[in-house]
Structure formats: C-alpha cells, structure tokens
Write an enzyme that holds these catalytic residues in place. Structure first.
Site, short mmCIF file in Angstrom:
data_model
loop_
_atom_site.label_atom_id
_atom_site.label_comp_id
_atom_site.label_asym_id
_atom_site.label_seq_id
_atom_site.Cartn_x
_atom_site.Cartn_y
_atom_site.Cartn_z
N LYS A 107 0.81 -1.22 0.00
CA LYS A 107 0.00 0.00 0.00
C LYS A 107 0.84 1.27 0.00
CE LYS A 107 -4.14 -2.11 1.97
NZ LYS A 107 -3.75 -3.50 2.31
C1 LIG Z 1 -4.50 -4.58 1.77
C2 LIG Z 1 -3.79 -5.89 1.77
C3 LIG Z 1 -4.18 -6.97 0.94
C4 LIG Z 1 -5.42 -6.92 0.08
O1 LIG Z 1 -5.31 -6.05 -1.01
P1 LIG Z 1 -6.61 -5.59 -1.83
O2 LIG Z 1 -6.14 -4.60 -2.81
O3 LIG Z 1 -7.54 -4.99 -0.81
O4 LIG Z 1 -7.20 -6.80 -2.44
C5 LIG Z 1 -3.40 -8.11 0.94
N1 LIG Z 1 -2.32 -8.23 1.73
C6 LIG Z 1 -1.91 -7.22 2.55
C7 LIG Z 1 -0.72 -7.43 3.41
C8 LIG Z 1 -2.62 -6.02 2.59
O5 LIG Z 1 -2.22 -5.05 3.42
#
Ligand SMILES: *Cc1c(COP(=O)(O)O)cnc(C)c1O
Length: 432
Positions: A107
């Site tokens: 993210k």
């Molecule tokens: C947010 C997150 C996900 C999921 O990603 P999406 O885009 O919501 O499908 C998977 N793994 C981790 C570690 C995350 O922080």
C-alpha cells in the site's frame, strides 16, 4: 482524462476531481472513460527502461495534462524510491516482493502517489481549503497512509483504528508520526471505524468547512499506481519467454484490479488468480455465479478480512460485465487459517523462504492452479513483510525474522492518539 461513475448517475470529472472526491456523488467508483493500449515497441524495449520511465508510460494517459510531465516524473521518482524484487522460490514460481517501502506493505506505492498528487493540486491553496483525508484501518492501510502523507502541504490526515485490535508495530506506525497526521483510537471494532468514516462522508455538516476525501483503494490515485509493479515483474521475467500467471492475495480487490488494468494496457499476462482466506465471496461467485456479500470473518491474514470487496465492480467493468469473460481471465481459490500456516511452514522448510500469511495464500492458490497449467511461470505477490504479522507466524519461523530498520525506527517513538467512542466525538473533532 475524464472519469465516469460506475453507478452512471453522476457527472464525468477530471483526474483531479476524482482524486479529491474519492467516491462519486452517486456513491459509484470512478473509472476512466477510455483506456488506450501502449504501443508494441514499449513492451519490446521495456528492459531498457528504468522503473520511473515505465511507470510514467503506464500512468500518463490517466493523468492527462493535469500534472505536467516533469512534475509527474518527479512524483514518480519520489514514490518509487525502493526495490520491487522478483525472487525465485522454486522452479516456475517467483515471489514479487512488494514490502520494501517505508511501512513494508504494498500500500506504500498507492498511498505515496495519492499523497503527492493531492499535494501537487493543493500547492497554491490557502489554509481554509485544506483537504482532510479520513481513513479507517484494520492495520496496514493506516500506516501506509500516515507515512505517505506525512508533511504533505495542504493535506491533513485523520486515521481511525480499533483500540487493541492492531499489532504493536502497526499501532506505532499510525500513532508516532505527528505533524499533519492524527490517530483516533476508537473504542470498538474495525467495522465501527468504517461506519463512522462512511457517516462522515454522508454528513452535510462539513460542507464549506472541510473537504473530506478517502485514501483507500476506491480512490483512483491509490488504485492505479498499483499497476506499476506488474510491469516491473514482466520486465524481470520477460526473457524466460513463458506465459505469466499472477496470483494476488485479495481483500478489496484493488491490487488485482490494477494488474488487470496493466493487462488492458497490453501487458502480456496470461491469467490472474485471486487467493482469499475464509472471506471467499469472489471464488464462490466464479464457481456458482452467485455474488453474495457477507459480514467479514476474522482470520490470520487480516488485511483480507473483507466481506464486500469494493473494487469488484471495476473488475466486472473491465470484463464487460460478462461472467464467462471473467472466468477465462480469473480463477479464485480460498484457504482457511490452518492451511495458511501449513503453507508458511512448507515454504520455510522446503524453499527456505519466509512468507507472511497473505503471501502464503497467494502461493497456495498459485500451486493449486499451476497443477493445471504446467508450462506457465507463476508469480505470487508478497504483499507485506512477515515482521508485521509476528504474533500469528509459527514461533520457530518468527524468531528467524530480522528486524528491518524502518520498523526498528518507529518502535521507540512515543504513541499519540485521541480516544473516541462514537460518531459525535469524531464530528466535533473534525469541526474544531
Ligand atoms: C490490503 C492488503 C491486501 C489486500 O489487497 P486488496 O487490494 O484490498 O485486495 C493483501 N495483503 C496485505 C498485506 C494487505 O495489506
């Protein structure tokens, strides 16, 4: 570039408006009006390009002339200041490690890009027109948003998190930065935090007083830059001349949907796999044709504990709302916590690779799928560093994980948070 609402009851907007609004007034997600594939020579020569040039080519049509080339490239250079290694785990399977950024979760890329775009758009505004980013987090989003937006002019960030329900490291990442970042510690669950944020977006009391926007993957500036690392992985694996299959551990389906946008731009991706925990709405849909959202179930891969994936409408749009078209491009598999832990152990014992619970689900789904497609090369996305999930990692593996410097750095900082327990307290905080 213009964006339309997927609920089709709102006006088209510019890139900037879509970023500042987050969600359209009819509560639909924004989606680009046109998507133009990149020219063949871009893919033929991709190995001669650096990450910033690749990212620029991928994103430029979606920004249009709203950020000039030199500013956009400067933003990208700043956003992409860390590595995206493709690590071979076993023959025909690689991990794409997306956790080398400041908060060690994928993210970081989206949060940093969105922050810098908002900062760019706000650079000439006076104080009164500040944008407030309001975000609820179950753990990883908050840290990435806090770090990404730290010190960005004209933007302040309010993060709601459930007291006692995020890991110690995650809490430190949220609460220790100060400056334009405020953490509200909610006496309640993640669902309570999210409900308060939704209520704030619907409340007219802020009109004319504060511009509120969201920083989760419904926001196009957080979603679209997630395309970049699919291109980087292609560049790394292109010379193998194999069909590429990406397995993406999924919750809100923003990350995998960004991969599908990259594919729409012409990136040769043979197939996608969504790996999920017990929150298996999409795998069930692919199997039965019935799309039933349900309350989320708590698991050890908690960043994917989502019962109503918000980006799935974008995936459907990309496949012309045609279930058969979707099935030919996407497979889905789900696993329980015991299977996830077993995969973490297998990867460690057989491959000497330490995966976090989310990446482990990506690996499991890939293994299951590759049994049918033996000639392809599979890549699973390692979406966060295992140090962030120490309390659910098998003990013998947990003790082998070295403390990364960016985590060490926040552990000794002092926590600052404001306790709230209901929406009225959030409202009075935002209005004062
Ligand atoms: C947010 C997150 C996900 C999921 O990603 P999406 O885009 O919501 O499908 C998977 N793994 C981790 C570690 C995350 O922080």
């Amino acid at each position: 570039m213009k964006y339309f609402s997927l609920n089709h009851k709102a006006q088209d907007v510019s890139f900037k408006e879509a970023v500042v609004r987050g969600l359209a007034p009819d509560k639909g997600l924004y989606f680009p009006k046109y998507i133009k594939a990149l020219p063949d020579y871009f893919f033929q020569n991709i190995e001669t390009l650096d990450n910033v040039s690749i990212a620029y080519e991928a994103i430029k049509q979606f920004v249009g002339d709203e950020i000039p080339e030199s500013d956009l490239k400067a933003i990208l250079k700043d956003v992409l200041s860390f590595d995206f290694p493709v690590v071979e785990v076993e023959s025909n399977i690689s991990a794409l490690e997306l956790y080398h950024g400041p908060t060690m979760a994928f993210k970081d890329v989206g949060a940093r890009f969105m922050a810098r775009c908002l900062g760019y758009f706000n650079k000439d505004k006076d104080k009164k027109e500040q944008v407030t980013v309001l975000v609820a987090t179950s753990g990883d989003t908050g840290g990435a948003v806090a770090s990404g937006f730290l010190g960005v002019d004209g933007v302040d960030v309010t993060i709601l998190y459930p007291s006692g329900k995020v890991s110690d490291i995650q809490e430190k990442q949220l609460t220790t930065l100060g400056q334009n970042i405020t953490a509200l510690e909610v006496d309640g669950t993640f669902d309570d935090c999210q409900a308060m944020v939704k209520q704030a977006f619907l409340d007219k009391a802020y009109n004319g007083k504060r511009t509120l926007t969201s920083a989760n993957s419904i926001n196009i500036a957080r979603w679209l830059p997630q395309m970049f690392y699919f291109f980087f992985a292609y560049k790394a694996l292109k010379s193998s001349n194999k069909k590429l299959i990406f397995s993406v551990p999924s919750g809100n389906y923003g990350n995998i949907c960004a991969g599908m946008m990259a594919q729409k731009l012409g990136l040769p991706i043979h197939h996608f796999i969504a790996g999920t925990n017990a929150n298996n709405i999409v795998p069930v849909y692919l199997k039965t044709g019935n799309y039933n959202t349900k309350p989320s179930v708590q698991t050890i891969s908690n960043a994917m504990d989502v019962g109503a994936p918000s980006n799935f409408v974008r995936i459907e749009e990309l496949h012309n709302n045609d279930l058969e078209a979707l099935r030919s491009n996407l497979s889905g598999y789900s696993y329980n916590d015991a299977e996830t832990t077993e995969a973490i152990n297998t990867l460690y014992n057989n491959n000497n690779y330490i995966a976090d619970p989310h990446g482990a689900i990506g690996y499991l789904a890939l293994k299951q799928h590759l049994a049918k497609e033996k000639k392809s090369h599979g890549i699973f996305l390692e979406t966060a560093h295992p140090i962030k999930f120490l309390d659910v990692m098998p003990k013998n593996i947990a003790i082998k994980i070295k403390m990364p410097s960016q985590i060490e750095a926040v552990l000794h900082n002092k926590k600052h948070s404001i306790n709230i327990s209901n929406y009225e307290q959030l409202k009075s905080y935002l209005l004062n």
